[in-house]
Design a protein around this motif. Structure first.
Motif, PDB file in Angstrom:
ATOM      1  N   TYR A  29       0.833  -1.205   0.000  1.00 49.28           N
ATOM      2  CA  TYR A  29       0.000   0.000   0.000  1.00 49.28           C
ATOM      3  C   TYR A  29       0.869   1.256   0.000  1.00 49.28           C
ATOM      4  CZ  TYR A  29      -3.040   3.733   1.535  1.00 49.28           C
ATOM      5  OH  TYR A  29      -3.696   4.936   1.617  1.00 49.28           O
ATOM      6  N   ASN A  30       1.898   1.298   0.854  1.00 50.31           N
ATOM      7  CA  ASN A  30       2.771   2.473   0.926  1.00 50.31           C
ATOM      8  C   ASN A  30       3.437   2.758  -0.412  1.00 50.31           C
ATOM      9  OD1 ASN A  30       2.184   2.970   3.608  1.00 50.31           O
ATOM     10  ND2 ASN A  30       3.923   1.801   4.367  1.00 50.31           N
ATOM     11  N   GLN A  31       3.891   1.723  -1.088  1.00 46.52           N
ATOM     12  CA  GLN A  31       4.509   1.931  -2.398  1.00 46.52           C
ATOM     13  C   GLN A  31       3.482   2.394  -3.429  1.00 46.52           C
ATOM     14  OE1 GLN A  31       7.176  -1.090  -3.811  1.00 46.52           O
ATOM     15  NE2 GLN A  31       8.058  -1.428  -1.782  1.00 46.52           N
ATOM     16  N   MET A  32       2.280   1.826  -3.356  1.00 46.28           N
ATOM     17  CA  MET A  32       1.239   2.210  -4.308  1.00 46.28           C
ATOM     18  C   MET A  32       0.800   3.660  -4.091  1.00 46.28           C
ATOM     19  SD  MET A  32      -0.921  -1.360  -4.211  1.00 46.28           S
ATOM     20  CE  MET A  32      -2.318  -0.798  -5.161  1.00 46.28           C
ATOM     21  N   ILE A  33       0.666   4.080  -2.838  1.00 49.91           N
ATOM     22  CA  ILE A  33       0.204   5.454  -2.573  1.00 49.91           C
ATOM     23  C   ILE A  33       1.260   6.457  -3.030  1.00 49.91           C
ATOM     24  CG2 ILE A  33       0.960   5.772  -0.177  1.00 49.91           C
ATOM     25  CD1 ILE A  33      -2.500   6.754  -1.404  1.00 49.91           C
ATOM     26  N   ASP A  48      -8.202   7.214  -4.331  1.00 54.91           N
ATOM     27  CA  ASP A  48      -9.114   6.577  -5.287  1.00 54.91           C
ATOM     28  C   ASP A  48      -8.343   5.702  -6.278  1.00 54.91           C
ATOM     29  OD1 ASP A  48     -11.278   7.838  -4.111  1.00 54.91           O
ATOM     30  OD2 ASP A  48     -11.330   9.480  -5.576  1.00 54.91           O
ATOM     31  N   ALA A  49      -7.202   6.202  -6.718  1.00 56.11           N
ATOM     32  CA  ALA A  49      -6.377   5.436  -7.656  1.00 56.11           C
ATOM     33  C   ALA A  49      -5.891   4.144  -7.010  1.00 56.11           C
ATOM     34  CB  ALA A  49      -5.192   6.277  -8.126  1.00 56.11           C
ATOM     35  N   VAL A  50      -5.462   4.236  -5.755  1.00 54.61           N
ATOM     36  CA  VAL A  50      -4.992   3.035  -5.053  1.00 54.61           C
ATOM     37  C   VAL A  50      -6.144   2.049  -4.863  1.00 54.61           C
ATOM     38  CG1 VAL A  50      -4.038   2.172  -2.884  1.00 54.61           C
ATOM     39  CG2 VAL A  50      -3.050   4.196  -3.946  1.00 54.61           C
ATOM     40  N   TYR A  71       5.359  -6.255  -6.647  1.00 56.78           N
ATOM     41  CA  TYR A  71       5.425  -4.831  -6.331  1.00 56.78           C
ATOM     42  C   TYR A  71       5.463  -3.986  -7.602  1.00 56.78           C
ATOM     43  CZ  TYR A  71       5.904  -5.931  -1.412  1.00 56.78           C
ATOM     44  OH  TYR A  71       5.656  -6.373  -0.143  1.00 56.78           O
ATOM     45  N   SER A  72       6.264  -4.388  -8.600  1.00 57.88           N
ATOM     46  CA  SER A  72       6.287  -3.604  -9.835  1.00 57.88           C
ATOM     47  C   SER A  72       4.952  -3.685 -10.567  1.00 57.88           C
ATOM     48  CB  SER A  72       7.392  -4.006 -10.783  1.00 57.88           C
ATOM     49  OG  SER A  72       8.103  -5.075 -10.375  1.00 57.88           O
ATOM     50  N   TRP A  73       4.340  -4.854 -10.545  1.00 63.00           N
ATOM     51  CA  TRP A  73       3.033  -5.043 -11.180  1.00 63.00           C
ATOM     52  C   TRP A  73       2.003  -4.141 -10.519  1.00 63.00           C
ATOM     53  CZ3 TRP A  73      -1.257  -8.412  -9.436  1.00 63.00           C
ATOM     54  CH2 TRP A  73      -2.202  -8.673 -10.438  1.00 63.00           C
ATOM     55  N   ALA A  74       1.987  -4.126  -9.191  1.00 63.51           N
ATOM     56  CA  ALA A  74       1.022  -3.309  -8.443  1.00 63.51           C
ATOM     57  C   ALA A  74       1.260  -1.823  -8.699  1.00 63.51           C
ATOM     58  CB  ALA A  74       1.123  -3.614  -6.954  1.00 63.51           C
ATOM     59  N   LYS A  75       2.520  -1.412  -8.762  1.00 64.74           N
ATOM     60  CA  LYS A  75       2.812   0.007  -9.000  1.00 64.74           C
ATOM     61  C   LYS A  75       2.415   0.409 -10.411  1.00 64.74           C
ATOM     62  CE  LYS A  75       7.045  -0.256  -7.121  1.00 64.74           C
ATOM     63  NZ  LYS A  75       8.365   0.157  -6.633  1.00 64.74           N
ATOM     64  N   THR A  76       2.570  -0.479 -11.375  1.00 65.60           N
ATOM     65  CA  THR A  76       2.158  -0.180 -12.745  1.00 65.60           C
ATOM     66  C   THR A  76       0.636  -0.043 -12.822  1.00 65.60           C
ATOM     67  OG1 THR A  76       4.056  -1.371 -13.626  1.00 65.60           O
ATOM     68  CG2 THR A  76       2.200  -1.022 -15.130  1.00 65.60           C
ATOM     69  N   ILE A  77      -0.065  -0.944 -12.172  1.00 71.76           N
ATOM     70  CA  ILE A  77      -1.535  -0.869 -12.144  1.00 71.76           C
ATOM     71  C   ILE A  77      -1.970   0.436 -11.481  1.00 71.76           C
ATOM     72  CG2 ILE A  77      -3.613  -1.895 -11.139  1.00 71.76           C
ATOM     73  CD1 ILE A  77      -2.289  -4.652 -11.598  1.00 71.76           C
ATOM     74  N   THR A  78      -1.305   0.811 -10.394  1.00 68.48           N
ATOM     75  CA  THR A  78      -1.635   2.053  -9.686  1.00 68.48           C
ATOM     76  C   THR A  78      -1.390   3.263 -10.581  1.00 68.48           C
ATOM     77  OG1 THR A  78      -1.037   1.013  -7.585  1.00 68.48           O
ATOM     78  CG2 THR A  78      -1.191   3.406  -7.607  1.00 68.48           C
ATOM     79  N   ALA A  79      -0.260   3.277 -11.269  1.00 71.82           N
ATOM     80  CA  ALA A  79       0.049   4.398 -12.163  1.00 71.82           C
ATOM     81  C   ALA A  79      -1.011   4.521 -13.253  1.00 71.82           C
ATOM     82  CB  ALA A  79       1.433   4.210 -12.780  1.00 71.82           C
ATOM     83  N   ASN A  80      -1.412   3.398 -13.823  1.00 70.68           N
ATOM     84  CA  ASN A  80      -2.442   3.420 -14.862  1.00 70.68           C
ATOM     85  C   ASN A  80      -3.784   3.901 -14.303  1.00 70.68           C
ATOM     86  OD1 ASN A  80      -0.670   2.546 -16.833  1.00 70.68           O
ATOM     87  ND2 ASN A  80      -1.173   0.396 -16.542  1.00 70.68           N
TER      88      ASN A  80
END
Length: 181
Positions: A29-33, A48-50, A71-80
């Motif tokens: 969560y911290n990395q995604m936010i 909302d994005a997270v 982690y990279s997959w989750a961050k890419t999804i979050t960025a999108n």
């Protein structure tokens, strides 16, 4: 029916206990936010994005082939998700932003870039080991014990060096502010 947390397990790892699951979810969560905050124009949209990213992750967890890439997959999804929120905001406001909104967004990006540059300059003034420890702690979100293990030093050394480095950064920041005035 319980929630399947197998996507949090590293390759070959089985049956995480609740504390391990919570730690990994919190770190994820911290990395995604952080990613969401860096991508959205309106900072209140970051959560909302997270949230949208979590829904995607949970519904598509079976498509993740390598657990080590979570982690990279989750961050890419979050960025999108954040980019999609920005697009939706632009559409709902019409095709053109007002000039004031455009200037505000541009100023926010410039402020963030300036802050990142200032932080980089201050970090460059520290010795390499201290700088690495601070980056592990505050940028990558490592725990003190993880830093100690990674750098092969005692836990007390990590805590003391991080504390001294933070004090040194505060002192350097005050000096740079005084010189900039």
């Amino acid at each position: 029916m319980g929630i399947n947390y197998h996507f949090l397990e590293d390759d070959g790892e089985k049956d995480l206990d609740l504390e391990q699951v919570e730690d990994r979810l919190r770190e994820l969560y911290n990395q995604m936010i952080r990613v969401a905050y860096s991508k959205v124009i309106n900072k209140s949209d970051a959560q909302d994005a997270v949230q949208e990213a979590w829904v995607s992750i949970l519904t598509k967890q079976d498509t993740l082939r390598e657990q080590s890439k979570l982690y990279s997959w989750a961050k890419t999804i979050t960025a999108n998700a954040a980019i999609n929120i920005n697009r939706q905001a632009k559409r709902s406001q019409g095709y053109g932003w007002t000039e004031a909104q455009e200037e505000q967004a541009q100023a926010g990006y410039q402020d963030e870039a300036g802050l990142q540059f200032e932080i980089s300059e201050l970090l460059a003034l520290l010795d390499p080991r201290s700088r690495t420890m601070l980056l592990y702690k505050f940028y990558y979100g490592f725990k003190d014990q993880e830093i100690a293990d990674a750098m092969n030093v005692p836990l007390g050394t990590v805590k003391a060096r991080i504390h001294r480095s933070k004090l040194q950064l505060k002192k350097l920041d005050k000096q740079s502010d005084a010189q900039g005035m």
